[in-house]
Design an enzyme around this catalytic site. Structure first.
Site, PDB file in Angstrom:
ATOM      1  N   HIS A 109       9.104 -11.877  -8.795  1.00  0.00           N
ATOM      2  CA  HIS A 109       8.699 -11.505 -10.152  1.00  0.00           C
ATOM      3  C   HIS A 109       7.244 -11.039 -10.104  1.00  0.00           C
ATOM      4  CE1 HIS A 109       6.226 -12.960 -13.621  1.00  0.00           C
ATOM      5  NE2 HIS A 109       7.067 -12.176 -14.268  1.00  0.00           N
ATOM      6  N   VAL A 112       1.973  -7.366 -14.911  1.00  0.00           N
ATOM      7  CA  VAL A 112       0.570  -7.076 -15.212  1.00  0.00           C
ATOM      8  C   VAL A 112       0.528  -6.511 -16.627  1.00  0.00           C
ATOM      9  CG1 VAL A 112      -0.434  -6.820 -12.911  1.00  0.00           C
ATOM     10  CG2 VAL A 112       0.842  -4.920 -13.878  1.00  0.00           C
ATOM     11  N   HIS A 148       1.461 -15.316   0.420  1.00  0.00           N
ATOM     12  CA  HIS A 148       0.200 -15.867  -0.085  1.00  0.00           C
ATOM     13  C   HIS A 148      -1.019 -15.226   0.572  1.00  0.00           C
ATOM     14  CE1 HIS A 148       1.081 -19.020  -3.018  1.00  0.00           C
ATOM     15  NE2 HIS A 148       2.255 -19.110  -2.400  1.00  0.00           N
ATOM     16  N   HIS A 178      11.176 -29.941 -17.433  1.00  0.00           N
ATOM     17  CA  HIS A 178      12.375 -30.753 -17.652  1.00  0.00           C
ATOM     18  C   HIS A 178      13.110 -31.055 -16.353  1.00  0.00           C
ATOM     19  CE1 HIS A 178      13.750 -26.577 -17.757  1.00  0.00           C
ATOM     20  NE2 HIS A 178      14.952 -26.997 -17.444  1.00  0.00           N
ATOM     21  N   GLY A 262      10.689  -7.117 -29.908  1.00  0.00           N
ATOM     22  CA  GLY A 262      10.835  -6.241 -28.755  1.00  0.00           C
ATOM     23  C   GLY A 262      12.297  -5.915 -28.483  1.00  0.00           C
TER      24      GLY A 262
END
Length: 304
Positions: A109, A112, A148, A178, A262
């Site tokens: 995912h 920006v 990373h 949760h 939207g």
């Protein structure tokens, strides 16, 4: 403080969408993105949604550009920012979610976005936000390290503290409270960024956007020919359920898009085409599936 140039932001975002779609289609090799241009029914603006389905590599890949405007923000947006009440707003961004076929390729995912709120006689309020994160089903250390290290490279020119701060923010944000577990191995997340002026913030924003493909495409290339069977596919579909839960319960972009009228189809393109839930399931101790929980769903300094 430098004045926000919304035209420059929009130009960059449209080009970024082009680049990402071109790179992903080339990696898939079997099909291309379908483009759907749309206008926002409530208020102003619209967008350009691109979706690739049933490819050789990607089961579904959605890359969406949107630019919406309005005279009033929803209560969810003004509750923690009361200074936004009574202002016109514009919000634009590129958001994407990639759901591969092969369970050994992680879901990814990226987002920006830029926000501007204006009121006659007052200074504009603006900020940048976004980031990218990785959700493996079967983890590989070299993939997480590469992801990373590339995220860190996006941040290094802007200060030594930037990557650790936004990496930590990502770990905390993409967390299913949760379930008591993170969504994946994290990456970068930032929001409300306007410190240092528009030009500096825009440069960082572009660096994050430009580093997504170098972070993700090599992982896809490395894993797309891994052999898998029904077991791995079944686990992938089960874990996709976590993705759905996060996006519908917590994700700010999803909630903002739905609450501001939207386009539902474009907002929910982040959801996987196939998914499973099972009651109170847990992986067998010592299994490859358990390794995801025991090793990869634990916060770690992968870039070190």
């Amino acid at each position: 403080m430098s004045k926000p140039d919304i035209g420059a932001v929009k130009d960059y975002l449209l080009k970024l969408q082009d680049t990402i779609c071109s790179e992903l289609a080339a990696e898939d090799g079997a099909t291309d993105f379908f483009e759907d241009n749309w206008d926002r029914e409530q208020g102003g603006g619209g967008g350009r949604t691109r979706v690739l389905t049933d490819g050789a590599v990607f089961e579904q890949a959605g890359v969406n550009f949107s630019h919406v405007s309005g005279a009033q923000l929803p209560a969810s947006a003004t509750a923690h920012r009361p200074e936004l009440a009574g202002r016109d707003f514009q919000a634009m961004g590129v958001s994407l979610v990639i759901h591969p076929k092969n369970p050994y390729i992680p879901t990814s995912h990226a987002n920006v976005r830029f926000f501007l709120a204006e009121k006659e006689g007052e200074d504009p309020i603006w900020w940048f936000g976004g980031g990218f994160d990785l959700t493996p089903y079967y983890g590989f250390e070299d993939d997480a390290i590469h992801w990373h290290q590339t995220a860190k490279a996006a941040c290094v020119p802007f200060g030594d503290d930037v990557y650790p701060r936004y990496k930590k923010w990502c770990d905390e944000y993409f967390f299913l409270k949760h379930r008591g577990e993170p969504r994946g191995v994290g990456g970068l997340f930032f929001d409300d960024l306007n410190e240092g002026g528009f030009d500096k913030c825009f440069d960082f924003f572009k660096s994050v956007g430009d580093h997504f493909v170098p972070a993700y495409r090599p992982i896809v290339a490395r894993r797309k020919n891994e052999e898998y069977g029904e077991r791995e596919r079944d686990f992938q579909l089960y874990r996709r359920g976590r993705y759905v839960e996060f996006n519908l319960v917590y994700d700010r972009g999803t909630l903002f898009g739905l609450q501001t009228g939207g386009r539902t189809e474009s907002i929910l393109m982040s959801l996987p085409p196939l998914v499973k839930w099972r009651y109170n399931w847990a992986p067998e101790a010592g299994s490859p599936e358990a390794k995801l929980y025991d090793v990869f769903l634990k916060p770690r300094d992968w870039a070190e």
